[in-house]
Design a protein around this motif. Structure first.
Motif, short mmCIF file in Angstrom:
data_model
loop_
_atom_site.label_atom_id
_atom_site.label_comp_id
_atom_site.label_asym_id
_atom_site.label_seq_id
_atom_site.Cartn_x
_atom_site.Cartn_y
_atom_site.Cartn_z
N HIS A 35 -6.76 98.50 -40.27
CA HIS A 35 -7.55 98.99 -41.39
C HIS A 35 -8.19 100.31 -41.01
N ASN A 58 -14.12 98.04 -43.37
CA ASN A 58 -13.55 96.98 -44.18
C ASN A 58 -14.55 96.58 -45.27
N HIS A 64 -11.03 89.71 -47.46
CA HIS A 64 -11.30 89.98 -46.04
C HIS A 64 -11.87 88.73 -45.36
#
Length: 217
Positions: free
Chosen positions: A90, A94, A77
């Motif tokens: 997403h 996350n 990420h």
């Protein structure tokens, strides 16, 4: 793209009620309104307990198993953040958001629990201060005072991250936590949302546990 329900109502209420309780705890302490400080503290502890339980039995995006990932996902990420343009869609938290959730829950939990054993030595005692020695109560007071600075730092970092996502990645993280809905591509399935009856049961269990702890601890 279509807007789908990503965050259930219990998760959203938890989030904003926790903001209110932390703010209320801070303000009440600054103005020496310790009766309210205790009330906000009990509510905060109840919210933390609710979120832990909800992370086990709640909706898909609220469950720890859906967003807590290892170092590989975190580095992936971070690498994605360094790339220009928008982030890939997403659902839910996350990898960095998961760290924020775990960190804030831990620090807020320490703050609320330490307050149970804290005394100002004058007017106000935590409900469990008589259960520990004077040295332990003094230690808990030190933790309670210093940990709040850590909590403020984490809260500030959390807000800064939200602003950074909005400014540099054009990703609005606030609106979905208000409405519950976020735009996602049609090929991404909507997360499973559980019944509000389950949330009411978890709320009742959390409230009863805090009431029993304070009343009979």
């Amino acid at each position: 793209m279509r807007k789908i329900l990503v965050w259930d109502l219990p998760t959203r209420l938890f989030h904003w009620l926790l903001v209110i309780c932390i703010g209320g705890s801070w303000i009440s302490a600054e103005f020496n309104a310790f009766d309210w400080h205790l009330r906000f503290g009990y509510a905060t502890l109840g919210l933390v307990l609710f979120r832990i339980l909800w992370g086990l039995v709640g909706s898909e995006t609220a469950r720890f198993t859906s967003f807590v990932r290892g170092p590989k996902a975190i580095w992936h990420h971070i690498a994605e953040l360094r790339q220009p343009g928008r982030l890939s869609p997403h659902v839910g938290h996350n990898a960095l958001g998961a760290l924020a959730v775990l960190g804030l829950l831990s620090v807020v939990g320490v703050q609320a629990v330490s307050g149970l054993f804290t005394s100002d030595g004058i007017l106000t005692d935590g409900p469990l201060v008589d259960r520990v020695s004077g040295a332990t109560a003094s230690l808990m007071r030190t933790i309670h005072m210093n940990n709040f600075d850590i909590l403020l730092a984490l809260a500030g970092l959390h807000i800064a991250a939200i602003l950074a996502y909005a400014l540099f990645k054009r990703l609005d993280l606030v609106r979905p936590m208000v409405t519950g809905r976020a735009p996602l591509p049609g090929n991404i399935p909507a997360p499973r949302i559980v019944s509000l009856v389950r949330a009411l049961l978890v709320t009742a269990l959390s409230g009863a546990a805090i009431w029993a702890l304070v009343s009979y601890g």
